[in-house]
Design a protein around this motif. Structure first.
Motif, PDB file in Angstrom:
ATOM      1  N   GLN A 525     -80.585  34.622  74.187  1.00 10.40           N
ATOM      2  CA  GLN A 525     -79.351  33.895  73.916  1.00 10.40           C
ATOM      3  C   GLN A 525     -78.880  34.251  72.511  1.00 10.40           C
ATOM      4  O   GLN A 525     -79.655  34.227  71.552  1.00 10.40           O
ATOM      5  N   VAL A 526     -77.619  34.616  72.421  1.00  8.60           N
ATOM      6  CA  VAL A 526     -77.006  34.938  71.129  1.00  8.60           C
ATOM      7  C   VAL A 526     -76.059  33.799  70.762  1.00  8.60           C
ATOM      8  O   VAL A 526     -75.152  33.459  71.535  1.00  8.60           O
ATOM      9  N   ASN A 527     -76.283  33.204  69.604  1.00 10.45           N
ATOM     10  CA  ASN A 527     -75.437  32.102  69.132  1.00 10.45           C
ATOM     11  C   ASN A 527     -74.661  32.532  67.898  1.00 10.45           C
ATOM     12  O   ASN A 527     -75.250  33.018  66.924  1.00 10.45           O
ATOM     13  N   PHE A 539     -64.597  27.170  67.838  1.00 11.19           N
ATOM     14  CA  PHE A 539     -64.678  27.994  69.058  1.00 11.19           C
ATOM     15  C   PHE A 539     -65.662  29.156  68.874  1.00 11.19           C
ATOM     16  O   PHE A 539     -65.355  30.308  69.179  1.00 11.19           O
ATOM     17  N   LYS A 540     -66.834  28.850  68.355  1.00 12.31           N
ATOM     18  CA  LYS A 540     -67.879  29.875  68.185  1.00 12.31           C
ATOM     19  C   LYS A 540     -68.439  30.261  69.564  1.00 12.31           C
ATOM     20  O   LYS A 540     -68.547  29.435  70.462  1.00 12.31           O
ATOM     21  N   SER A 541     -68.831  31.516  69.666  1.00  7.16           N
ATOM     22  CA  SER A 541     -69.273  32.060  70.960  1.00  7.16           C
ATOM     23  C   SER A 541     -70.786  31.913  71.152  1.00  7.16           C
ATOM     24  O   SER A 541     -71.567  32.059  70.196  1.00  7.16           O
ATOM     25  N   GLU A 542     -71.174  31.636  72.392  1.00  6.00           N
ATOM     26  CA  GLU A 542     -72.574  31.663  72.816  1.00  6.00           C
ATOM     27  C   GLU A 542     -72.643  32.427  74.128  1.00  6.00           C
ATOM     28  O   GLU A 542     -71.835  32.194  75.028  1.00  6.00           O
ATOM     29  N   PHE A 543     -73.630  33.355  74.253  1.00  6.32           N
ATOM     30  CA  PHE A 543     -73.754  34.160  75.472  1.00  6.32           C
ATOM     31  C   PHE A 543     -75.168  34.708  75.554  1.00  6.32           C
ATOM     32  O   PHE A 543     -75.969  34.563  74.614  1.00  6.32           O
ATOM     33  N   THR A 563     -68.439  30.717  76.750  1.00 11.28           N
ATOM     34  CA  THR A 563     -67.737  29.557  77.304  1.00 11.28           C
ATOM     35  C   THR A 563     -66.235  29.623  77.032  1.00 11.28           C
ATOM     36  O   THR A 563     -65.419  29.307  77.897  1.00 11.28           O
ATOM     37  N   TRP A 564     -65.859  30.061  75.850  1.00  8.70           N
ATOM     38  CA  TRP A 564     -64.444  30.075  75.486  1.00  8.70           C
ATOM     39  C   TRP A 564     -63.732  31.347  75.937  1.00  8.70           C
ATOM     40  O   TRP A 564     -62.555  31.525  75.653  1.00  8.70           O
ATOM     41  N   GLY A 565     -64.463  32.191  76.641  1.00  4.60           N
ATOM     42  CA  GLY A 565     -63.825  33.413  77.117  1.00  4.60           C
ATOM     43  C   GLY A 565     -63.580  34.434  76.030  1.00  4.60           C
ATOM     44  O   GLY A 565     -62.816  35.382  76.228  1.00  4.60           O
ATOM     45  N   LEU A 566     -64.264  34.258  74.865  1.00  6.67           N
ATOM     46  CA  LEU A 566     -64.058  35.189  73.757  1.00  6.67           C
ATOM     47  C   LEU A 566     -65.035  36.360  73.805  1.00  6.67           C
ATOM     48  O   LEU A 566     -64.949  37.278  72.993  1.00  6.67           O
ATOM     49  N   VAL A 567     -65.978  36.311  74.740  1.00  2.79           N
ATOM     50  CA  VAL A 567     -66.868  37.437  75.030  1.00  2.79           C
ATOM     51  C   VAL A 567     -66.756  37.725  76.516  1.00  2.79           C
ATOM     52  O   VAL A 567     -66.845  36.806  77.346  1.00  2.79           O
ATOM     53  N   THR A 568     -66.552  38.996  76.859  1.00  2.00           N
ATOM     54  CA  THR A 568     -66.395  39.393  78.263  1.00  2.00           C
ATOM     55  C   THR A 568     -67.721  39.907  78.801  1.00  2.00           C
ATOM     56  O   THR A 568     -68.406  40.691  78.129  1.00  2.00           O
ATOM     57  N   ILE A 582     -70.858  44.880  72.280  1.00  2.00           N
ATOM     58  CA  ILE A 582     -70.414  43.617  72.893  1.00  2.00           C
ATOM     59  C   ILE A 582     -69.390  43.010  71.934  1.00  2.00           C
ATOM     60  O   ILE A 582     -69.712  42.694  70.788  1.00  2.00           O
ATOM     61  N   THR A 583     -68.170  42.892  72.397  1.00  2.00           N
ATOM     62  CA  THR A 583     -67.085  42.431  71.526  1.00  2.00           C
ATOM     63  C   THR A 583     -67.017  40.905  71.491  1.00  2.00           C
ATOM     64  O   THR A 583     -66.974  40.252  72.540  1.00  2.00           O
ATOM     65  N   VAL A 584     -67.055  40.371  70.280  1.00  2.00           N
ATOM     66  CA  VAL A 584     -66.905  38.929  70.048  1.00  2.00           C
ATOM     67  C   VAL A 584     -65.558  38.717  69.356  1.00  2.00           C
ATOM     68  O   VAL A 584     -65.296  39.291  68.296  1.00  2.00           O
ATOM     69  N   ARG A 585     -64.700  37.898  69.979  1.00  2.00           N
ATOM     70  CA  ARG A 585     -63.348  37.695  69.453  1.00  2.00           C
ATOM     71  C   ARG A 585     -63.268  36.359  68.695  1.00  2.00           C
ATOM     72  O   ARG A 585     -63.893  35.386  69.081  1.00  2.00           O
ATOM     73  N   GLU A 586     -62.495  36.361  67.634  1.00  2.00           N
ATOM     74  CA  GLU A 586     -62.324  35.169  66.800  1.00  2.00           C
ATOM     75  C   GLU A 586     -60.877  34.686  66.890  1.00  2.00           C
ATOM     76  O   GLU A 586     -59.940  35.497  66.996  1.00  2.00           O
ATOM     77  N   VAL A 587     -60.686  33.350  66.847  1.00  3.50           N
ATOM     78  CA  VAL A 587     -59.342  32.761  66.901  1.00  3.50           C
ATOM     79  C   VAL A 587     -59.157  31.832  65.701  1.00  3.50           C
ATOM     80  O   VAL A 587     -60.121  31.353  65.104  1.00  3.50           O
ATOM     81  N   THR A 588     -57.888  31.595  65.382  1.00  2.00           N
ATOM     82  CA  THR A 588     -57.583  30.664  64.283  1.00  2.00           C
ATOM     83  C   THR A 588     -57.262  29.279  64.806  1.00  2.00           C
ATOM     84  O   THR A 588     -57.323  28.292  64.059  1.00  2.00           O
ATOM     85  N   SER A 589     -56.881  29.173  66.119  1.00  7.29           N
ATOM     86  CA  SER A 589     -56.594  27.865  66.723  1.00  7.29           C
ATOM     87  C   SER A 589     -56.779  27.968  68.219  1.00  7.29           C
ATOM     88  O   SER A 589     -56.861  29.064  68.785  1.00  7.29           O
ATOM     89  N   PHE A 590     -56.799  26.793  68.880  1.00  8.68           N
ATOM     90  CA  PHE A 590     -57.036  26.776  70.319  1.00  8.68           C
ATOM     91  C   PHE A 590     -55.913  27.433  71.098  1.00  8.68           C
ATOM     92  O   PHE A 590     -56.088  27.853  72.238  1.00  8.68           O
ATOM     93  N   THR A 591     -54.751  27.575  70.492  1.00 11.28           N
ATOM     94  CA  THR A 591     -53.625  28.191  71.199  1.00 11.28           C
ATOM     95  C   THR A 591     -53.880  29.665  71.474  1.00 11.28           C
ATOM     96  O   THR A 591     -53.209  30.256  72.326  1.00 11.28           O
ATOM     97  N   GLN A 592     -54.853  30.269  70.762  1.00 16.54           N
ATOM     98  CA  GLN A 592     -55.162  31.685  70.982  1.00 16.54           C
ATOM     99  C   GLN A 592     -56.228  31.879  72.066  1.00 16.54           C
ATOM    100  O   GLN A 592     -56.523  33.015  72.435  1.00 16.54           O
ATOM    101  N   LEU A 593     -56.796  30.776  72.563  1.00 18.93           N
ATOM    102  CA  LEU A 593     -57.813  30.907  73.596  1.00 18.93           C
ATOM    103  C   LEU A 593     -57.189  31.362  74.898  1.00 18.93           C
ATOM    104  O   LEU A 593     -56.033  30.998  75.213  1.00 18.93           O
ATOM    105  N   PRO A 594     -57.902  32.124  75.700  1.00 12.93           N
ATOM    106  CA  PRO A 594     -57.372  32.552  76.997  1.00 12.93           C
ATOM    107  C   PRO A 594     -57.166  31.358  77.916  1.00 12.93           C
ATOM    108  O   PRO A 594     -57.920  30.378  77.854  1.00 12.93           O
ATOM    109  N   MET A 595     -56.151  31.428  78.775  1.00  7.59           N
ATOM    110  CA  MET A 595     -55.818  30.320  79.675  1.00  7.59           C
ATOM    111  C   MET A 595     -56.388  30.526  81.075  1.00  7.59           C
ATOM    112  O   MET A 595     -55.949  29.907  82.024  1.00  7.59           O
ATOM    113  N   THR A 596     -57.339  31.417  81.195  1.00 11.28           N
ATOM    114  CA  THR A 596     -57.978  31.669  82.495  1.00 11.28           C
ATOM    115  C   THR A 596     -59.476  31.492  82.344  1.00 11.28           C
ATOM    116  O   THR A 596     -60.020  31.423  81.238  1.00 11.28           O
TER     117      THR A 596
END
Length: 633
Positions: A525-527, A539-543, A563-568, A582-596
């Motif tokens: 597990q990568v945190n 919105f930190k990534s865990e996978f 969980t936040w869809g920031l790692v595919t 493995i690409t980890v994406r960072e956002v500045t607000s929840f509006t940048q999170l994917p909607m799917t």
């Protein structure tokens, strides 16, 4: 020479084990054997038998006649006794016979002045002779198949110059006495139509890795064997009365004289996948050599570990067994039977010197498996991939000539300074035969969700040990470049892995990357525990990342999405192991999170909660309003 009436066979019970033919203790005859007339001009075949083709393929054998049959008795189709004489042997062979006998038994009895093989037969061919001052019946005892004066005699005989000259003469004047095995399936070699009598058979193939004349380093034990006997009525005799064995005149079993050596990986797995800090258990397997004729014998095994392995001296144990994994038949004692030295500069080799223990073994142990067990730890200098140094090979140095043997119990020096000790070497340390273990890693890359080309420095990650549930400790090799630490006490060991700031040179990773190495095959597990400046830490990534090394040199990788869809989620194989990230994406607000996907479902849930919370507030406010109006009325 008249062999006593009590003799039952020329081929002894030890032959099947020792590859040495001898007269032996008799069985009980059914009737008194009668005299037969030996056809002294008859010919017969001699057959060398092997347990497998590997024992004889590529080997050349030569046969020297030592003695002729002169008289015999028989009981029907079986022999009762046989007389042998060596007085008609060539001068060089007779000289060699005398020298070998003197070296083993002292002065030749006067009665056998011109018949050394007569003395050998009467005293050393496996039956008790109470009247002979030099009697030795051990050649017929399977428990002493490689000991006794007959074996010593054969060993001394093959070293004599007269025998070497006779061997060299064979292709020219006695072509029937040389046979070379070229078949990859044959398990026998045959001399065809040689004169009947007793022969010395010598394997003139150089021992594995031999560095001196093949005549000095025979690849198999020298053998003394008798042909079948033929009488004047053309009857052929191959057995003696009372003989219950399946060994017959004219047959001999070969035993290779070259020791063997090989290295095995015992643990952690047969596939050889490890992580830094893993304890690796090795086993070196060899075979107990023939040491008859040696007062001192050299048997030294050397291990050459790569820089990525640390030797654990306290882990060494050495024993013998019938098989690689079978029960222990003998345990060797450290400091008495063997010594261990190293690591020794400049190559860090480890030396296992078994010389005193091997020479001190009973001949009963000949051919058994020598097992050297020890462990090494995969250390912080270990490297993976094409330049891996987590491998090691071995070599064996062993004595090969009783007439040029070491001068002490540790295999050092010479007994005779004018005749330097010789030895052979089996080198199993080339890259193709080294024992390898493997570890693995993967790469993260931190980027902006809005602009994937914007690589981000300063993101912080932990990797969780699946066995302990705690973060794994790593050593920093450079900016963004980490390798698992061997021990928690290692200086600088840390659980925190930061994406690189892009500093050029050395072992630094490219900007935004985290290179992780030193892991075994498992699921980790990568945190993400820290985000770059100006990015949201909500919105930190865990996978999870899985390394599958069922085939250790063709490993496969996969990772789950976050969980936040920031790692595919993705998969990749060995060919892409060094280039895949493995690409980890960072956002500045929840509006940048994917909607799917999962992130979209969570966001929709949050919106519903927010709306429900708003509706409740309006309802409460309305009710409060109604109460106020009613109070005013």
């Amino acid at each position: 020479m008249r062999v006593p009436q009590t003799i039952k066979r020329i081929v002894g019970g030890a032959v099947g084990v020792a590859a040495l033919v001898a007269l032996a203790i008799p069985g009980t005859a059914n009737a008194t054997p009668t005299q037969i007339t030996v056809n002294t001009g008859a010919t017969a075949d001699l057959t060398i038998k092997a347990s497998s083709n590997a024992q004889i393929n590529g080997h050349t054998f030569k046969a020297i006649r030592l003695a002729a049959y002169t008289n015999a008795t028989a009981d029907g189709t079986k022999l009762g006794s046989v007389s042998v004489a060596s007085n008609n042997a060539p001068t060089g062979v007779k000289t060699a016979l005398n020298a070998a006998y003197t070296a083993v038994g002292g002065a030749l009895p006067v009665a056998y002045t011109n018949n050394v093989m007569g003395a050998v037969a009467s005293q050393w061919l496996g039956f008790p002779v109470t009247t002979a001052p030099n009697s030795d019946p051990t050649s017929n005892d399977p428990d002493h198949a490689y000991a006794g004066k007959l074996r010593d005699f054969a060993t001394k005989l093959v070293a004599q110059q007269g025998i070497k000259d006779a061997l060299a003469d064979i292709p020219t004047n006695h072509s029937e006495r040389m046979v070379t095995v070229t078949s990859t399936t044959a398990t026998t070699a045959k001399f065809t139509a040689v004169g009947t009598g007793m022969y010395l058979i010598v394997d003139t193939t150089a021992s594995n890795g031999g560095t001196v004349s093949s005549l000095d380093t025979p690849a198999s034990i020298p053998m003394i064997v008798g042909t079948e006997l033929v009488d004047n009525s053309a009857n052929h005799y191959t057995e003696f009365t009372g003989d219950a064995t399946d060994i017959k005149l004219g047959e001999v079993n070969v035993k290779n004289n070259t020791p063997t050596i090989a290295k095995q990986l015992v643990s952690p797995t047969a596939a050889g996948e490890v992580s830094i800090g893993s304890i690796v258990t090795y086993r070196i397997v060899g075979s107990v050599p023939l040491t008859t004729g040696f007062d001192h014998y050299k048997y030294v095994v050397t291990d050459f570990p790569g820089a990525g392995l640390t030797f654990n001296p306290a882990s060494v144990s050495i024993d013998l067994g019938l098989t690689h994994d079978g029960a222990v038949t003998h345990t060797m004692t450290s400091g008495v039977d063997y010594t261990v030295a190293g690591p020794t500069a400049p190559d860090g080799h480890i030396t296992f010197n078994l010389s005193p223990g091997i020479r001190g073994l009973s001949p009963d142990y000949y051919g058994q498996v020598i097992r050297i067990h020890y462990t090494m730890t995969v250390n912080n200098d270990a490297t993976s991939g094409a330049t891996s140094n987590v491998s090691n090979g071995i070599k064996l140095n062993y004595s090969n000539d009783p007439s040029a043997q070491p001068g002490d119990d540790n295999g050092n020096g010479n007994l005779d300074p004018n005749n330097p000790a010789t030895e052979n070497e089996i080198d199993d340390n080339d890259p193709g035969t080294q024992v390898h273990v493997y570890f693995y890693g993967f790469t993260l890359e931190d980027v902006s969700k809005n602009n994937p080309n914007d690589k981000l420095a300063g993101a912080k990650f932990n990797v969780i040990d699946p066995n302990t549930g705690s973060p794994i400790l790593f050593l920093k090799l450079g900016e963004g470049n980490y390798k698992r630490a061997m021990s928690p006490s290692d200086s600088g060991a840390t659980p925190d892995l930061f994406s690189s700031d892009g500093t050029a040179g050395g072992l630094n990773a490219p900007k935004g990357q985290v290179k992780i190495d030193g892991l075994g095959a498992d699921t980790y597990q990568v945190n993400e525990v820290g985000v770059p400046p100006s990015y949201s830490d909500l919105f930190k990534s865990e996978f999870e990342v899985t390394i599958d090394a069922t085939t250790p040199t063709d490993e496969t990788y996969s990772n789950t999405g976050s969980t936040w869809g920031l790692v595919t989620a993705g998969t990749w194989g060995h060919a892409d192991a060094t280039s895949h990230v493995i690409t980890v994406r960072e956002v500045t607000s929840f509006t940048q999170l994917p909607m799917t996907g999962g992130a979209g479902a969570i966001l929709i849930g949050l919106v519903v909660i927010v709306l429900l919370g708003t509706a409740g507030a309006i309802y409460i406010y309305t009710r409060r309003g109604e109460k106020s109006l009613s109070q005013e009325v």
